[in-house]
Motif scaffolding. Structure first.
Motif, PDB file in Angstrom:
ATOM      1  N   PHE A   1       9.926   1.113   4.759  1.00 28.56           N
ATOM      2  CA  PHE A   1       8.840   0.630   5.616  1.00 28.56           C
ATOM      3  C   PHE A   1       9.179  -0.739   6.209  1.00 28.56           C
ATOM      4  CE2 PHE A   1       4.961  -1.845   6.203  1.00 28.56           C
ATOM      5  CZ  PHE A   1       4.194  -1.000   6.998  1.00 28.56           C
ATOM      6  N   LEU A   2       9.682  -1.639   5.380  1.00 25.48           N
ATOM      7  CA  LEU A   2      10.019  -2.985   5.862  1.00 25.48           C
ATOM      8  C   LEU A   2      11.190  -2.953   6.840  1.00 25.48           C
ATOM      9  CD1 LEU A   2       9.640  -4.980   2.522  1.00 25.48           C
ATOM     10  CD2 LEU A   2       8.113  -5.061   4.519  1.00 25.48           C
ATOM     11  N   ARG A   3      12.163  -2.089   6.594  1.00 29.88           N
ATOM     12  CA  ARG A   3      13.305  -1.952   7.492  1.00 29.88           C
ATOM     13  C   ARG A   3      12.862  -1.435   8.872  1.00 29.88           C
ATOM     14  NH1 ARG A   3      17.438  -5.208   6.584  1.00 29.88           N
ATOM     15  NH2 ARG A   3      19.049  -4.425   5.212  1.00 29.88           N
ATOM     16  N   GLN A   4      11.870  -0.567   8.878  1.00 27.76           N
ATOM     17  CA  GLN A   4      11.371  -0.046  10.149  1.00 27.76           C
ATOM     18  C   GLN A   4      10.729  -1.137  10.996  1.00 27.76           C
ATOM     19  OE1 GLN A   4       8.675   3.186   9.375  1.00 27.76           O
ATOM     20  NE2 GLN A   4      10.171   4.327   8.145  1.00 27.76           N
ATOM     21  N   HIS A   5      10.049  -2.073  10.331  1.00 26.88           N
ATOM     22  CA  HIS A   5       9.296  -3.094  11.052  1.00 26.88           C
ATOM     23  C   HIS A   5      10.042  -4.420  11.198  1.00 26.88           C
ATOM     24  CE1 HIS A   5       6.134  -0.228   9.910  1.00 26.88           C
ATOM     25  NE2 HIS A   5       5.446  -0.713  10.937  1.00 26.88           N
TER      26      HIS A   5
ATOM     27  N   GLN B   1       0.830  -1.214   0.000  1.00 25.30           N
ATOM     28  CA  GLN B   1       0.000   0.000   0.000  1.00 25.30           C
ATOM     29  C   GLN B   1       0.863   1.262   0.000  1.00 25.30           C
ATOM     30  OE1 GLN B   1      -2.268  -0.974   3.491  1.00 25.30           O
ATOM     31  NE2 GLN B   1      -3.985  -1.833   2.320  1.00 25.30           N
ATOM     32  N   GLN B   2       2.000   1.191   0.687  1.00 30.71           N
ATOM     33  CA  GLN B   2       2.928   2.326   0.675  1.00 30.71           C
ATOM     34  C   GLN B   2       3.437   2.567  -0.747  1.00 30.71           C
ATOM     35  OE1 GLN B   2       4.373   4.147   3.518  1.00 30.71           O
ATOM     36  NE2 GLN B   2       2.648   3.320   4.674  1.00 30.71           N
ATOM     37  N   GLY B   3       3.796   1.500  -1.437  1.00 34.49           N
ATOM     38  CA  GLY B   3       4.252   1.637  -2.815  1.00 34.49           C
ATOM     39  C   GLY B   3       3.158   2.143  -3.739  1.00 34.49           C
ATOM     40  N   ARG B   4       1.946   1.631  -3.546  1.00 27.45           N
ATOM     41  CA  ARG B   4       0.804   2.099  -4.358  1.00 27.45           C
ATOM     42  C   ARG B   4       0.592   3.598  -4.199  1.00 27.45           C
ATOM     43  NH1 ARG B   4      -4.502   0.878  -1.520  1.00 27.45           N
ATOM     44  NH2 ARG B   4      -3.468   2.488  -0.252  1.00 27.45           N
ATOM     45  N   ASP B   5       0.716   4.099  -2.980  1.00 27.84           N
ATOM     46  CA  ASP B   5       0.492   5.527  -2.734  1.00 27.84           C
ATOM     47  C   ASP B   5       1.501   6.394  -3.491  1.00 27.84           C
ATOM     48  OD1 ASP B   5      -1.585   4.797  -1.106  1.00 27.84           O
ATOM     49  OD2 ASP B   5      -0.502   5.126   0.781  1.00 27.84           O
ATOM     50  N   VAL B   6       2.751   5.912  -3.584  1.00 30.91           N
ATOM     51  CA  VAL B   6       3.764   6.649  -4.351  1.00 30.91           C
ATOM     52  C   VAL B   6       3.374   6.704  -5.823  1.00 30.91           C
ATOM     53  CG1 VAL B   6       6.172   6.628  -5.129  1.00 30.91           C
ATOM     54  CG2 VAL B   6       5.632   6.088  -2.743  1.00 30.91           C
ATOM     55  N   ILE B   7       2.922   5.584  -6.347  1.00 35.64           N
ATOM     56  CA  ILE B   7       2.539   5.511  -7.761  1.00 35.64           C
ATOM     57  C   ILE B   7       1.337   6.405  -8.045  1.00 35.64           C
ATOM     58  CG2 ILE B   7       1.635   3.968  -9.544  1.00 35.64           C
ATOM     59  CD1 ILE B   7       3.216   1.700  -8.095  1.00 35.64           C
ATOM     60  N   THR B   8       0.334   6.343  -7.187  1.00 34.90           N
ATOM     61  CA  THR B   8      -0.869   7.150  -7.373  1.00 34.90           C
ATOM     62  C   THR B   8      -0.552   8.641  -7.349  1.00 34.90           C
ATOM     63  OG1 THR B   8      -2.215   5.414  -6.342  1.00 34.90           O
ATOM     64  CG2 THR B   8      -3.172   7.626  -6.473  1.00 34.90           C
ATOM     65  N   ALA B   9       0.315   9.037  -6.416  1.00 32.24           N
ATOM     66  CA  ALA B   9       0.698  10.449  -6.323  1.00 32.24           C
ATOM     67  C   ALA B   9       1.428  10.895  -7.589  1.00 32.24           C
ATOM     68  CB  ALA B   9       1.583  10.674  -5.096  1.00 32.24           C
TER      69      ALA B   9
ATOM     70  N   ILE C   1      10.981  -9.734  -0.958  1.00 33.62           N
ATOM     71  CA  ILE C   1      11.249  -9.548  -2.383  1.00 33.62           C
ATOM     72  C   ILE C   1      10.256  -8.525  -2.922  1.00 33.62           C
ATOM     73  CG2 ILE C   1      11.446 -10.659  -4.630  1.00 33.62           C
ATOM     74  CD1 ILE C   1      12.075 -13.258  -3.227  1.00 33.62           C
ATOM     75  N   ILE C   2      10.777  -7.469  -3.522  1.00 33.78           N
ATOM     76  CA  ILE C   2       9.945  -6.326  -3.926  1.00 33.78           C
ATOM     77  C   ILE C   2      10.038  -6.096  -5.432  1.00 33.78           C
ATOM     78  CG2 ILE C   2       9.545  -3.853  -3.624  1.00 33.78           C
ATOM     79  CD1 ILE C   2      11.227  -4.094  -1.002  1.00 33.78           C
ATOM     80  N   ASP C   3       8.892  -6.008  -6.059  1.00 33.37           N
ATOM     81  CA  ASP C   3       8.815  -5.460  -7.420  1.00 33.37           C
ATOM     82  C   ASP C   3       7.917  -4.236  -7.329  1.00 33.37           C
ATOM     83  OD1 ASP C   3       8.687  -4.853 -10.084  1.00 33.37           O
ATOM     84  OD2 ASP C   3       8.518  -6.939 -10.732  1.00 33.37           O
ATOM     85  N   PRO C   4       8.510  -3.036  -7.331  1.00 31.81           N
ATOM     86  CA  PRO C   4       7.709  -1.827  -7.088  1.00 31.81           C
ATOM     87  C   PRO C   4       6.670  -1.563  -8.163  1.00 31.81           C
ATOM     88  CG  PRO C   4       9.907  -1.244  -7.825  1.00 31.81           C
ATOM     89  CD  PRO C   4       9.914  -2.723  -7.576  1.00 31.81           C
ATOM     90  N   ILE C   5       7.022  -1.856  -9.414  1.00 36.22           N
ATOM     91  CA  ILE C   5       6.037  -1.813 -10.502  1.00 36.22           C
ATOM     92  C   ILE C   5       6.339  -2.996 -11.419  1.00 36.22           C
ATOM     93  CG2 ILE C   5       5.036  -0.540 -12.427  1.00 36.22           C
ATOM     94  CD1 ILE C   5       5.916   2.047 -11.192  1.00 36.22           C
TER      95      ILE C   5
ATOM     96  N   ASP D   1       9.318   3.808 -10.268  1.00 29.12           N
ATOM     97  CA  ASP D   1       9.766   2.492  -9.776  1.00 29.12           C
ATOM     98  C   ASP D   1      10.722   2.663  -8.603  1.00 29.12           C
ATOM     99  OD1 ASP D   1       9.355   0.064 -12.122  1.00 29.12           O
ATOM    100  OD2 ASP D   1       9.186   2.121 -12.828  1.00 29.12           O
ATOM    101  N   THR D   2      11.759   3.461  -8.820  1.00 25.89           N
ATOM    102  CA  THR D   2      12.793   3.600  -7.799  1.00 25.89           C
ATOM    103  C   THR D   2      12.262   4.292  -6.548  1.00 25.89           C
ATOM    104  OG1 THR D   2      13.570   5.609  -8.921  1.00 25.89           O
ATOM    105  CG2 THR D   2      14.698   3.558  -9.449  1.00 25.89           C
ATOM    106  N   ALA D   3      11.377   5.283  -6.714  1.00 22.22           N
ATOM    107  CA  ALA D   3      10.808   5.973  -5.557  1.00 22.22           C
ATOM    108  C   ALA D   3       9.915   5.035  -4.748  1.00 22.22           C
ATOM    109  CB  ALA D   3      10.021   7.194  -6.013  1.00 22.22           C
ATOM    110  N   ALA D   4       9.097   4.249  -5.441  1.00 20.27           N
ATOM    111  CA  ALA D   4       8.207   3.315  -4.743  1.00 20.27           C
ATOM    112  C   ALA D   4       9.008   2.247  -4.011  1.00 20.27           C
ATOM    113  CB  ALA D   4       7.250   2.664  -5.736  1.00 20.27           C
ATOM    114  N   GLU D   5      10.073   1.753  -4.640  1.00 24.83           N
ATOM    115  CA  GLU D   5      10.882   0.724  -3.972  1.00 24.83           C
ATOM    116  C   GLU D   5      11.575   1.277  -2.726  1.00 24.83           C
ATOM    117  OE1 GLU D   5      14.797  -1.841  -5.001  1.00 24.83           O
ATOM    118  OE2 GLU D   5      13.093  -2.153  -6.344  1.00 24.83           O
ATOM    119  N   ARG D   6      12.049   2.514  -2.804  1.00 26.65           N
ATOM    120  CA  ARG D   6      12.688   3.114  -1.633  1.00 26.65           C
ATOM    121  C   ARG D   6      11.709   3.193  -0.454  1.00 26.65           C
ATOM    122  NH1 ARG D   6      15.169   6.705  -5.335  1.00 26.65           N
ATOM    123  NH2 ARG D   6      13.535   8.265  -4.951  1.00 26.65           N
ATOM    124  N   VAL D   7      10.474   3.593  -0.734  1.00 22.91           N
ATOM    125  CA  VAL D   7       9.469   3.726   0.322  1.00 22.91           C
ATOM    126  C   VAL D   7       9.129   2.350   0.917  1.00 22.91           C
ATOM    127  CG1 VAL D   7       7.046   4.303   0.757  1.00 22.91           C
ATOM    128  CG2 VAL D   7       8.503   5.883  -0.520  1.00 22.91           C
TER     129      VAL D   7
END
Length: 322
Positions: free
Chosen positions: A58-62, A17-25, A85-89, A48-54
């Motif tokens: 998020f995962l590193r925090q938790h 959902q965090q990645g989706r929000d970056v894409i939508t914005a 394993i992350i595929d941002p888009i 892609d790169t911005a969504a993956e960073r977010v």
């Protein structure tokens, strides 16, 4: 429905959902940079790169001790048995062309096997997620794979590789499958295809040389939805993935494995013939040169590339297993 998830699955959905929000914005703002990576068919955007960073942050925090593999950022080491394993888009070419078939895919694997994941399709607002207990949920109830058992009644997806080396095999596999199935579909996004397999809209997915970030989230979802997930080696060290309803997946995998063996044998025979012709042609050219000019000439300086092996920058990856 997301409250039914626990553990890694709940976190996967929140991260996606965090990645989706970056894409939508980014879509609302309009305009983004697009560039090619390994070839003109392999695109990446700054979204892609911005969504993956977010998602990574998020995962590193938790789960700060877990390893993370992202399509754009590579491998971050961890100390436990969980890797994200992350595929941002997944489906960047579709996204860059304004098409709807792309997804944010986040998966958690334990000891190399995907056990929890989330796939969100921002263009449609649909999503699917599963956790390590086998619970699977979506925005439209509990998903399940189709009940189709016969290959002749199956609607399948065949992923056509963007790699020049793998493309002939994947295209020939599609041609071989067409007479045996009802029909095929190709969205250009493995995560979207596997979303449809897990929800019963497709009966099976076939991919050769599919990357871990493309298949991991869908692997966990299809398995949780009651499907069969198969992985096996085929031509030239490549790996084939067949996921679908149990009966269709088993039959499709047998056909793919058989075809890959036939295709590889034919390719090897062609290479051997071409190599033999090359030797004969070289001998003939040398003979003509010696006869015409009274003796062999000094060869020109070699223009071949430096033969020393270069170190690889690609991290070792563990993909889904049987």
């Amino acid at each position: 429905m997301s409250t039914e998830l626990s553990g890694l699955g709940k976190l996967a959905l929140e991260a996606a959902q965090q990645g989706r929000d970056v894409i939508t914005a980014a879509q609302l703002e309009g305009g983004f940079a697009v560039r090619a990576k390994s070839s003109h068919r392999d695109l990446v955007t700054d979204v892609d790169t911005a969504a993956e960073r977010v998602v990574t942050s998020f995962l590193r925090q938790h789960r700060r001790h877990d390893a993370i593999l992202g399509e754009e950022g590579g491998q971050l080491e961890g100390s436990g048995n969980v890797r994200w394993i992350i595929d941002p888009i997944d489906g960047t070419t579709n996204f860059a062309h304004g098409r709807a078939d792309f997804a944010v895919a986040v998966a958690a694997e334990m000891d190399g096997i995907p056990v929890a994941s989330a796939i969100i399709r921002p263009a449609t607002g649909t999503w699917i997620a599963c956790d390590e207990t086998g619970t699977i949920v979506s925005g439209h109830g509990a998903p399940a794979v189709s009940a189709t058992e016969e290959l002749s009644a199956a609607l399948v997806s065949v992923s056509v590789s963007i790699s020049e080396e793998r493309r002939p095999l994947t295209l020939s596999t599609l041609v071989r499958l067409l007479p045996e199935v009802r029909d095929f579909r190709r969205t250009g996004s493995t995560s979207c295809d596997l979303f449809d397999v897990a929800t019963g809209a497709l009966d099976a997915y076939i991919g050769i040389g599919t990357k871990p970030w493309d298949v991991a989230a869908g692997w966990a979802a299809v398995q949780a939805a009651g499907g069969r997930c198969l992985e096996f080696p085929v031509a030239d060290g490549q790996t084939a993935y067949v996921l679908g309803s149990p009966g269709v997946a088993e039959r499709a995998a047998a056909l793919v494995e058989e075809h890959a063996a036939v295709f590889t044998a034919a390719q090897n025979r062609t290479r051997q013939r071409e190599a033999g012709r090359s030797v004969v042609d070289t001998k003939a050219a040398t003979s003509r040169s010696t006869t015409a000019l009274g003796g062999p000439r000094e060869a020109p300086p070699s223009t071949a590339a430096d033969p020393r092996p270069q170190p690889s920058s690609e991290p070792r990856r563990k993909g889904p297993r049987r």
